[in-house]
Design a protein around this motif. Structure first.
Motif, mmCIF file in Angstrom:
data_model
loop_
_atom_site.group_PDB
_atom_site.id
_atom_site.type_symbol
_atom_site.label_atom_id
_atom_site.label_comp_id
_atom_site.label_asym_id
_atom_site.label_seq_id
_atom_site.Cartn_x
_atom_site.Cartn_y
_atom_site.Cartn_z
ATOM 1 N N LYS A 178 0.838 -1.207 0.000
ATOM 2 C CA LYS A 178 0.000 0.000 0.000
ATOM 3 C C LYS A 178 0.870 1.254 0.000
ATOM 4 C CE LYS A 178 -1.407 1.779 3.706
ATOM 5 N NZ LYS A 178 -1.990 2.080 5.039
ATOM 6 N N ASN A 179 1.892 1.277 0.857
ATOM 7 C CA ASN A 179 2.775 2.452 0.918
ATOM 8 C C ASN A 179 3.517 2.657 -0.397
ATOM 9 O OD1 ASN A 179 2.027 2.829 3.598
ATOM 10 N ND2 ASN A 179 3.737 1.625 4.385
ATOM 11 N N THR A 180 3.959 1.571 -0.998
ATOM 12 C CA THR A 180 4.678 1.668 -2.269
ATOM 13 C C THR A 180 3.772 2.218 -3.363
ATOM 14 O OG1 THR A 180 6.082 -0.204 -1.652
ATOM 15 C CG2 THR A 180 6.014 0.387 -3.982
ATOM 16 N N LEU A 181 2.528 1.764 -3.397
ATOM 17 C CA LEU A 181 1.585 2.252 -4.407
ATOM 18 C C LEU A 181 1.260 3.733 -4.192
ATOM 19 C CD1 LEU A 181 -0.871 -0.775 -4.693
ATOM 20 C CD2 LEU A 181 0.936 -0.092 -6.282
ATOM 21 N N ILE A 182 1.214 4.167 -2.935
ATOM 22 C CA ILE A 182 0.990 5.583 -2.649
ATOM 23 C C ILE A 182 2.149 6.417 -3.185
ATOM 24 C CG2 ILE A 182 0.855 7.306 -0.797
ATOM 25 C CD1 ILE A 182 -0.716 5.264 0.846
ATOM 26 N N ILE A 183 3.379 5.942 -2.956
ATOM 27 C CA ILE A 183 4.556 6.651 -3.454
ATOM 28 C C ILE A 183 4.546 6.712 -4.974
ATOM 29 C CG2 ILE A 183 7.079 6.543 -3.626
ATOM 30 C CD1 ILE A 183 7.116 5.389 -0.805
ATOM 31 N N VAL A 184 4.176 5.595 -5.616
ATOM 32 C CA VAL A 184 4.109 5.574 -7.082
ATOM 33 C C VAL A 184 3.053 6.561 -7.583
ATOM 34 C CG1 VAL A 184 3.485 4.155 -9.072
ATOM 35 C CG2 VAL A 184 4.976 3.218 -7.290
ATOM 36 N N LEU A 185 1.901 6.601 -6.908
ATOM 37 C CA LEU A 185 0.824 7.511 -7.313
ATOM 38 C C LEU A 185 1.265 8.965 -7.235
ATOM 39 C CD1 LEU A 185 -2.154 7.935 -8.110
ATOM 40 C CD2 LEU A 185 -2.714 7.928 -5.665
ATOM 41 N N PHE A 186 1.897 9.351 -6.136
ATOM 42 C CA PHE A 186 2.351 10.731 -5.997
ATOM 43 C C PHE A 186 3.534 11.017 -6.920
ATOM 44 C CE2 PHE A 186 -0.197 10.720 -2.151
ATOM 45 C CZ PHE A 186 -0.675 12.023 -2.107
ATOM 46 N N SER A 187 4.297 9.994 -7.250
ATOM 47 C CA SER A 187 5.381 10.182 -8.224
ATOM 48 C C SER A 187 4.820 10.549 -9.582
ATOM 49 C CB SER A 187 6.236 8.910 -8.323
ATOM 50 O OG SER A 187 6.881 8.627 -7.099
ATOM 51 N N PHE A 188 3.680 9.955 -9.942
ATOM 52 C CA PHE A 188 3.038 10.319 -11.204
ATOM 53 C C PHE A 188 2.477 11.743 -11.147
ATOM 54 C CE2 PHE A 188 2.765 5.670 -12.019
ATOM 55 C CZ PHE A 188 3.373 5.677 -13.265
ATOM 56 N N LEU A 189 2.024 12.170 -9.964
ATOM 57 C CA LEU A 189 1.606 13.563 -9.816
ATOM 58 C C LEU A 189 2.801 14.490 -10.015
ATOM 59 C CD1 LEU A 189 -0.554 15.660 -9.052
ATOM 60 C CD2 LEU A 189 0.060 15.274 -6.643
ATOM 61 N N GLY A 190 3.947 14.110 -9.441
ATOM 62 C CA GLY A 190 5.166 14.874 -9.660
ATOM 63 C C GLY A 190 5.580 14.880 -11.116
ATOM 64 N N LEU A 191 5.296 13.793 -11.813
ATOM 65 C CA LEU A 191 5.603 13.724 -13.241
ATOM 66 C C LEU A 191 4.858 14.810 -14.012
ATOM 67 C CD1 LEU A 191 6.966 12.118 -15.569
ATOM 68 C CD2 LEU A 191 4.889 10.728 -15.670
ATOM 69 N N LEU A 192 3.610 15.064 -13.629
ATOM 70 C CA LEU A 192 2.833 16.129 -14.268
ATOM 71 C C LEU A 192 3.454 17.494 -13.982
ATOM 72 C CD1 LEU A 192 0.310 17.050 -15.828
ATOM 73 C CD2 LEU A 192 -0.925 17.053 -13.645
#
Length: 276
Positions: free
Chosen positions: A75-89
């Motif tokens: 769950k924590n890893t998926l949260i980090i990945v999700l916010f990483s995609f926000l940072g990608l934007l």
């Protein structure tokens, strides 16, 4: 002519043989990891070794989620990945700004961004930690994801690609009354699909493998990622190689699958980012 053609065929056959042999050699540890993850603990170190498990079981994977809290780590890893995609934007917006907007000090600021790429991430970890600690964000998920929202390398790649977008196209959209956000999301982003694809893949891999920063900023196990959980697994179950192989397989297989499907976009993205 016939002799030359025959020689070329032998050379091609030799190259193919070397590549296949090299691929098999490189794949052996990976295949052994997958095979061992389905073996009982007693079978992993059996002599002679077994390539295919004699008694295949998924007990090792079950233990990961029942005894090692891998569900929390996932769950924590998926949260980090999700916010990483926000940072990608955000990085894409920054790259677009550097490429298409004229403002005072643009080149100097961009060179500063490039200069940060020369500094190893380990050097900035202590200052960033002290800043987050002063803000009360240590041992929080916010503190884990916040530093990863802006990545200099990502901004650089987006900027290089955005310079290839015709200025006349953007100006025509402005003359038609389109706003800046409309131009970016409806006009520029569809054109920039190749670089978004490659950066999306790299962002996923980086977020999925996040280890050092979560380990430094968090001391609560409920905030650990899969990589940190795997290191704990090696410490607490050092003699249970079957369980370790299951944890390693759970970490590696998703990346292998994604890379296998999208590897051509990585090459294309880097190639097109270098076109001026």
């Amino acid at each position: 002519m016939a002799v030359a053609t025959k020689k070329n065929k032998w050379e091609q056959a030799l190259v193919i043989f070397i590549m296949v042999a090299g691929g098999v050699l490189v794949s052996i540890p990976f295949l052994w990891m997958i095979s061992s993850s389905f073996k009982p603990e007693s079978e992993v170190l059996s002599i002679p070794p077994t390539i295919i498990p004699d008694n295949p079981t998924i007990e090792n994977y079950i233990n990961l989620f029942t005894n090692m809290n891998f569900a929390v780590y996932l769950k924590n890893t998926l949260i980090i990945v999700l916010f990483s995609f926000l940072g990608l934007l955000f990085n894409a917006m920054a790259g677009y700004g550097f490429a298409k907007y004229e403002f005072k000090g643009r080149e100097k600021v961009f060179y500063i961004v490039l200069a940060t790429m020369m500094i190893p991430g380990q050097v900035t970890m202590i200052p960033v930690y002290l800043l987050l600690n002063a803000m009360g964000l240590t041992n929080t998920m916010t503190g884990i994801v916040l530093p990863g929202l802006a990545v200099a390398f990502s901004i650089f790649l987006f900027r290089q690609f955005m310079t290839t977008v015709p200025d006349d196209l953007i100006e025509a959209a402005r003359l038609d009354g389109a706003g800046e956000f409309y131009i970016f999301f409806r006009l520029v982003m569809p054109i920039a699909k190749p670089i978004f694809a490659v950066q999306g893949i790299l962002t996923f891999i980086a977020g999925w493998n996040s280890f050092l920063w979560p380990l430094i900023i968090a001391n609560d196990e409920s905030l650990y990622t899969l990589s940190v959980g795997l290191s704990l697994l090696q410490g607490q179950y050092a003699n249970n190689f079957a369980l370790q192989m299951a944890g390693a397989a759970f970490m590696v297989v998703p990346i292998i699958i994604i890379f296998s499907f999208f590897q051509k976009y990585i090459v294309e993205g880097f190639t097109m980012s270098g076109i001026k």
